[in-house]
Scaffold this motif. Structure first.
Motif, PDB file in Angstrom:
ATOM      1  N   VAL A  28       0.864  -1.173   0.000  1.00 47.01           N
ATOM      2  CA  VAL A  28       0.000   0.000   0.000  1.00 47.01           C
ATOM      3  C   VAL A  28       0.901   1.223   0.000  1.00 47.01           C
ATOM      4  O   VAL A  28       1.739   1.389   0.884  1.00 47.01           O
ATOM      5  CB  VAL A  28      -0.917   0.021   1.248  1.00 47.01           C
ATOM      6  N   VAL A  29       0.754   2.039  -1.017  1.00 47.76           N
ATOM      7  CA  VAL A  29       1.530   3.269  -1.126  1.00 47.76           C
ATOM      8  C   VAL A  29       0.664   4.400  -0.586  1.00 47.76           C
ATOM      9  O   VAL A  29      -0.433   4.643  -1.089  1.00 47.76           O
ATOM     10  CB  VAL A  29       1.940   3.551  -2.584  1.00 47.76           C
ATOM     11  N   LEU A  30       1.145   5.051   0.462  1.00 46.39           N
ATOM     12  CA  LEU A  30       0.460   6.241   0.986  1.00 46.39           C
ATOM     13  C   LEU A  30       0.987   7.426   0.195  1.00 46.39           C
ATOM     14  O   LEU A  30       2.121   7.857   0.398  1.00 46.39           O
ATOM     15  CB  LEU A  30       0.735   6.407   2.481  1.00 46.39           C
ATOM     16  N   ASP A  66       0.423  -2.348  -6.720  1.00 46.57           N
ATOM     17  CA  ASP A  66       0.329  -1.515  -5.519  1.00 46.57           C
ATOM     18  C   ASP A  66      -1.097  -1.024  -5.318  1.00 46.57           C
ATOM     19  O   ASP A  66      -1.797  -0.722  -6.290  1.00 46.57           O
ATOM     20  CB  ASP A  66       1.217  -0.266  -5.626  1.00 46.57           C
ATOM     21  N   GLU A  67      -1.498  -0.946  -4.077  1.00 49.69           N
ATOM     22  CA  GLU A  67      -2.730  -0.248  -3.732  1.00 49.69           C
ATOM     23  C   GLU A  67      -2.297   1.161  -3.347  1.00 49.69           C
ATOM     24  O   GLU A  67      -1.450   1.331  -2.479  1.00 49.69           O
ATOM     25  CB  GLU A  67      -3.418  -0.921  -2.547  1.00 49.69           C
ATOM     26  N   VAL A  68      -2.842   2.156  -4.004  1.00 46.03           N
ATOM     27  CA  VAL A  68      -2.435   3.538  -3.758  1.00 46.03           C
ATOM     28  C   VAL A  68      -3.529   4.230  -2.966  1.00 46.03           C
ATOM     29  O   VAL A  68      -4.677   4.292  -3.399  1.00 46.03           O
ATOM     30  CB  VAL A  68      -2.150   4.290  -5.076  1.00 46.03           C
ATOM     31  N   LEU A  69      -3.150   4.719  -1.812  1.00 42.63           N
ATOM     32  CA  LEU A  69      -4.067   5.456  -0.956  1.00 42.63           C
ATOM     33  C   LEU A  69      -3.605   6.909  -0.981  1.00 42.63           C
ATOM     34  O   LEU A  69      -2.546   7.235  -0.470  1.00 42.63           O
ATOM     35  CB  LEU A  69      -4.033   4.884   0.465  1.00 42.63           C
ATOM     36  N   ARG A  70      -4.380   7.731  -1.626  1.00 40.62           N
ATOM     37  CA  ARG A  70      -3.999   9.145  -1.767  1.00 40.62           C
ATOM     38  C   ARG A  70      -4.196   9.889  -0.454  1.00 40.62           C
ATOM     39  O   ARG A  70      -4.946   9.453   0.408  1.00 40.62           O
ATOM     40  CB  ARG A  70      -4.810   9.783  -2.877  1.00 40.62           C
ATOM     41  N   SER A  88      -7.539   0.984  -5.109  1.00 40.35           N
ATOM     42  CA  SER A  88      -6.244   1.019  -5.770  1.00 40.35           C
ATOM     43  C   SER A  88      -6.317   2.028  -6.897  1.00 40.35           C
ATOM     44  O   SER A  88      -7.367   2.464  -7.305  1.00 40.35           O
ATOM     45  CB  SER A  88      -5.876  -0.356  -6.302  1.00 40.35           C
ATOM     46  N   GLY A  89      -5.169   2.397  -7.410  1.00 36.39           N
ATOM     47  CA  GLY A  89      -5.096   3.347  -8.505  1.00 36.39           C
ATOM     48  C   GLY A  89      -3.692   3.866  -8.651  1.00 36.39           C
ATOM     49  O   GLY A  89      -2.831   3.627  -7.837  1.00 36.39           O
TER      50      GLY A  89
END
Length: 91
Positions: A28-30, A66-70, A88-89
């Motif tokens: 997970v990418v913050l 990756d799951e991207v959490l903005r 995700s995005g």
């Protein structure tokens, strides 16, 4: 079921992939804007952190796995159960 959190600042895709494969983890990418990170570094960290922030953004490699959490999503997840899936995005 046991859970473990591995927190890494890995900008390289291969490093995040290693964690997924080796540990069956999700990555997970913050995602915070570079400007926000630079401003936080200026306020809260020693001067050399400006270079660390710039280096991370220069080296970051997106990965569809990756799951991207903005940043605006991260702020709103304080009450989210840790077992719920995240959106995700691409950053």
């Amino acid at each position: 079921m046991r859970r473990c959190w591995v927190i890494s600042t890995a900008p390289e895709r291969r490093k995040r992939e290693h964690y997924r494969r080796r540990y069956g983890a999700r990555s997970v990418v913050l995602w915070w804007p570079e400007e926000t990170c630079r401003l936080r570094g200026m306020r809260e960290r020693p001067p050399q952190w400006q270079g660390y922030v710039r280096n991370w953004f220069d080296r970051y490699e997106p990965d569809p796995a990756d799951e991207v959490l903005r940043s605006w999503q991260a702020v709103g997840t304080a009450n989210r159960k840790l077992t719920e899936p995240m959106d995700s995005g691409e950053p």
